[in-house]
Design a protein around this motif. Sequence first.
Motif: not given
Length: 199
Positions: A45-46, A55, A57, A68, A76, A85, A88, A101-103
């Motif tokens: 989930n980005v 954002s 998944s 994305t 990845a 993260e 990205m 960014v949160t992964v």
Amino acid sequence: MIRCFVAIAALVLCVAGCQTPYPAAPVSAATPDYDYHIGPLDVVNVIVWRNPELSLSVPVRPDGKITTPLVDDLPAFGKTPTELERDMEKALVKYIRDPVVTVIVTSFAGPPDEQIRVVGEAAKPQVLAYRRNMTVLDVMIAVGGLTDFADGNSARIFRVAEGGKLYGVRLRDLVKRGDISANVDMRPGDILIIPQSWF
């Protein structure tokens, strides 16, 4: 007839009393500094802060890359979520000012060289994602225990991390008798082999 019965009884006693030719698996084999690495078929989930349209998944493709919006074919495979993260953010900086960014990994398969494989007389032989502090009991619960034809106490662990060293494990004692002393730690890449019983 009597001789045949005596011979069979002697063979049964011999098999019951024989030890596995492999050394017992060490009780503690955990890797305390283990970090999860993303593998093919994981789902991540980005989340791009302040950019909900970016954002989503996304699954990690079999080639180990993700795509994305604005970022195509980003590797990845083998990275921690934090490393992905940062990658990205570097890719998005061309389009967004100071991207954050949160992964989050939401479905786990893990890299093939870290997966736990269970073959032989398990109720559901399968491949499992390794997790920190995983034990052989965790593995047996995940695969549904032993079949009726399993020779659980002759099972062995093929430890890839030690160059393919084989260790004996007492699965029947653990699963059928509840002998917790037979529980041992797993390591990333272990293969659990459960042979069929002769009787």
